[in-house]
Each structure stands twice: as structure tokens, then as C-alpha cells.
Design a protein around this motif. Structure first.
Motif, PDB file in Angstrom:
ATOM      1  N   ALA A   1       3.552   5.531  -5.646  1.00  0.00           N
ATOM      2  CA  ALA A   1       3.260   5.649  -7.263  1.00  0.00           C
ATOM      3  C   ALA A   1       2.172   6.501  -7.804  1.00  0.00           C
ATOM      4  O   ALA A   1       2.297   7.346  -8.587  1.00  0.00           O
ATOM      5  N   ILE A   2       1.138   6.652  -7.026  1.00  0.00           N
ATOM      6  CA  ILE A   2       0.313   7.530  -7.202  1.00  0.00           C
ATOM      7  C   ILE A   2       0.734   8.872  -6.846  1.00  0.00           C
ATOM      8  O   ILE A   2       0.420   9.837  -7.957  1.00  0.00           O
ATOM      9  N   ALA A   3       1.563   9.402  -6.013  1.00  0.00           N
ATOM     10  CA  ALA A   3       1.981  10.820  -5.779  1.00  0.00           C
ATOM     11  C   ALA A   3       2.867  11.191  -6.958  1.00  0.00           C
ATOM     12  O   ALA A   3       3.116  12.164  -7.342  1.00  0.00           O
TER      13      ALA A   3
ATOM     14  N   LYS B   1       0.955  -1.176  -0.216  1.00  0.00           N
ATOM     15  CA  LYS B   1      -0.037  -0.061   0.113  1.00  0.00           C
ATOM     16  C   LYS B   1       0.858   1.251  -0.062  1.00  0.00           C
ATOM     17  O   LYS B   1       0.607   2.324  -0.465  1.00  0.00           O
ATOM     18  N   ALA B   2       2.050   0.956   0.694  1.00  0.00           N
ATOM     19  CA  ALA B   2       2.930   2.302   0.559  1.00  0.00           C
ATOM     20  C   ALA B   2       3.682   2.630  -0.701  1.00  0.00           C
ATOM     21  O   ALA B   2       3.648   3.536  -1.225  1.00  0.00           O
ATOM     22  N   ASP B   3       3.831   1.479  -1.387  1.00  0.00           N
ATOM     23  CA  ASP B   3       4.371   1.543  -2.674  1.00  0.00           C
ATOM     24  C   ASP B   3       3.377   2.261  -3.715  1.00  0.00           C
ATOM     25  O   ASP B   3       3.518   2.930  -4.740  1.00  0.00           O
ATOM     26  N   LEU B   4       2.035   1.651  -3.416  1.00  0.00           N
ATOM     27  CA  LEU B   4       0.919   2.345  -4.509  1.00  0.00           C
ATOM     28  C   LEU B   4       0.851   3.704  -3.908  1.00  0.00           C
ATOM     29  O   LEU B   4       0.806   4.538  -4.833  1.00  0.00           O
ATOM     30  N   LEU B   5       0.741   4.267  -2.729  1.00  0.00           N
ATOM     31  CA  LEU B   5       0.739   5.559  -2.485  1.00  0.00           C
ATOM     32  C   LEU B   5       1.869   6.259  -3.174  1.00  0.00           C
ATOM     33  O   LEU B   5       1.857   7.575  -3.621  1.00  0.00           O
TER      34      LEU B   5
ATOM     35  N   SER C   1      -1.724   9.672 -10.945  1.00  0.00           N
ATOM     36  CA  SER C   1      -2.980   8.656 -11.564  1.00  0.00           C
ATOM     37  C   SER C   1      -2.907   7.368 -11.048  1.00  0.00           C
ATOM     38  O   SER C   1      -1.962   6.623 -10.810  1.00  0.00           O
ATOM     39  N   ILE C   2      -3.950   6.868 -10.365  1.00  0.00           N
ATOM     40  CA  ILE C   2      -4.303   5.438  -9.990  1.00  0.00           C
ATOM     41  C   ILE C   2      -3.986   4.438 -11.201  1.00  0.00           C
ATOM     42  O   ILE C   2      -3.298   3.331 -11.028  1.00  0.00           O
ATOM     43  N   ALA C   3      -4.330   4.765 -12.369  1.00  0.00           N
ATOM     44  CA  ALA C   3      -4.218   3.790 -13.457  1.00  0.00           C
ATOM     45  C   ALA C   3      -2.730   3.657 -13.790  1.00  0.00           C
ATOM     46  O   ALA C   3      -2.440   2.663 -13.853  1.00  0.00           O
ATOM     47  N   SER C   4      -2.192   4.602 -13.710  1.00  0.00           N
ATOM     48  CA  SER C   4      -0.745   4.584 -14.138  1.00  0.00           C
ATOM     49  C   SER C   4       0.214   4.131 -13.110  1.00  0.00           C
ATOM     50  O   SER C   4       0.921   3.141 -13.340  1.00  0.00           O
TER      51      SER C   4
END
Length: 128
Positions: free
Chosen positions: A33-35, A27-31, A39-42
């Protein structure tokens, strides 16, 4: 929960509430990547996960926090996007700070724990 294989033993920090992992390494990696991508998709493509899975992870975090971790804008000519809210930034910063404390180079206790798993040089693994 997705399990990954770890060639080298390591410590992983997870904040758990009820039966949910509120935040952990994925989840930290996802946050992050979004930052980075806006984009959530990217971010989900970058991490090799489905868009639906990314939203499920965000929903889990949101369920346990007083405010959402993301602000989103719908697509269209101006394109959609996502960015971390102040809560999202704070969650990620606090998680990364604690994660850094678990690094063996920063924590003798973490290093000693991991050393228990490292076989001694020259020891016979079959000997008891």
C-alpha cells in the motif's frame, strides 16, 4: 497481534525473530500500500489501521533488517511521502515469492495439508 477470522482455511507465512513478526501478511500488505500510494497515511487509511500502528509495523521491520524499509520526506508545500527502499522492495519481493509457493494450486503439499481440514462430503460431523 491482531487476529483475523478466516472463513476458508489458508496458510500464512510469517518470518519471526525474537518475539517479533518481522514480516507477515499484514506488514506485506502495508508495504504494498505504501509503494502504491506513496504515503504512510494513505496506506494506513486504505488498510483501516491507524497511522501510529503503521509506523509501529515499519519500526518492527526496521529493527530486524540491516537497512530501513522506507525512505520518507517531510510534509509542507511539496507534501511529504514515503517510498520503499531497495531493502523494502527486496523484503516484499522475497516474501511474496515464498507466499506464492504456499498457494494450494502451486503446492501439492500445501493442498494436502489444507485438505485435512475440509470435511468429507456427506460425512456426519458428529460421528467419531
Amino acid at each position: 497481534m491482531t487476529r483475523t477470522r478466516h472463513e476458508i482455511p489458508s496458510l500464512q507465512l510469517r518470518l519471526v525473530a525474537d518475539k517479533d513478526v518481522v514480516i507477515g501478511p499484514g506488514k506485506a500488505d502495508l508495504l504494498d500500500a505504501i509503494a502504491r500510494t506513496g504515503s504512510i497515511a494513505s496506506a494506513s487509511r486504505e488498510l483501516g489501521m491507524s497511522y501510529k500502528k503503521a509506523w509501529q509495523l515499519v519500526a518492527t521491520m526496521n529493527r530486524h533488517l540491516p537497512e530501513p524499509v522506507l525512505e520518507t520526506a517531510s510534509g509542507g508545500q511539496q507534501r511529504g511521502g514515503a517510498r520503499l527502499t531497495p531493502t523494502g522492495h527486496e523484503l516484499l519481493a522475497r516474501y511474496r515469492a515464498l507466499q506464492a509457493l504456499l498457494e494450494p494450486a502451486a503446492s501439492p503439499a500445501a493442498e494436502r495439508l489444507l485438505d485435512l481440514l475440509a470435511p468429507d462430503e456427506g460425512a456426519d460431523p458428529g460421528a467419531s
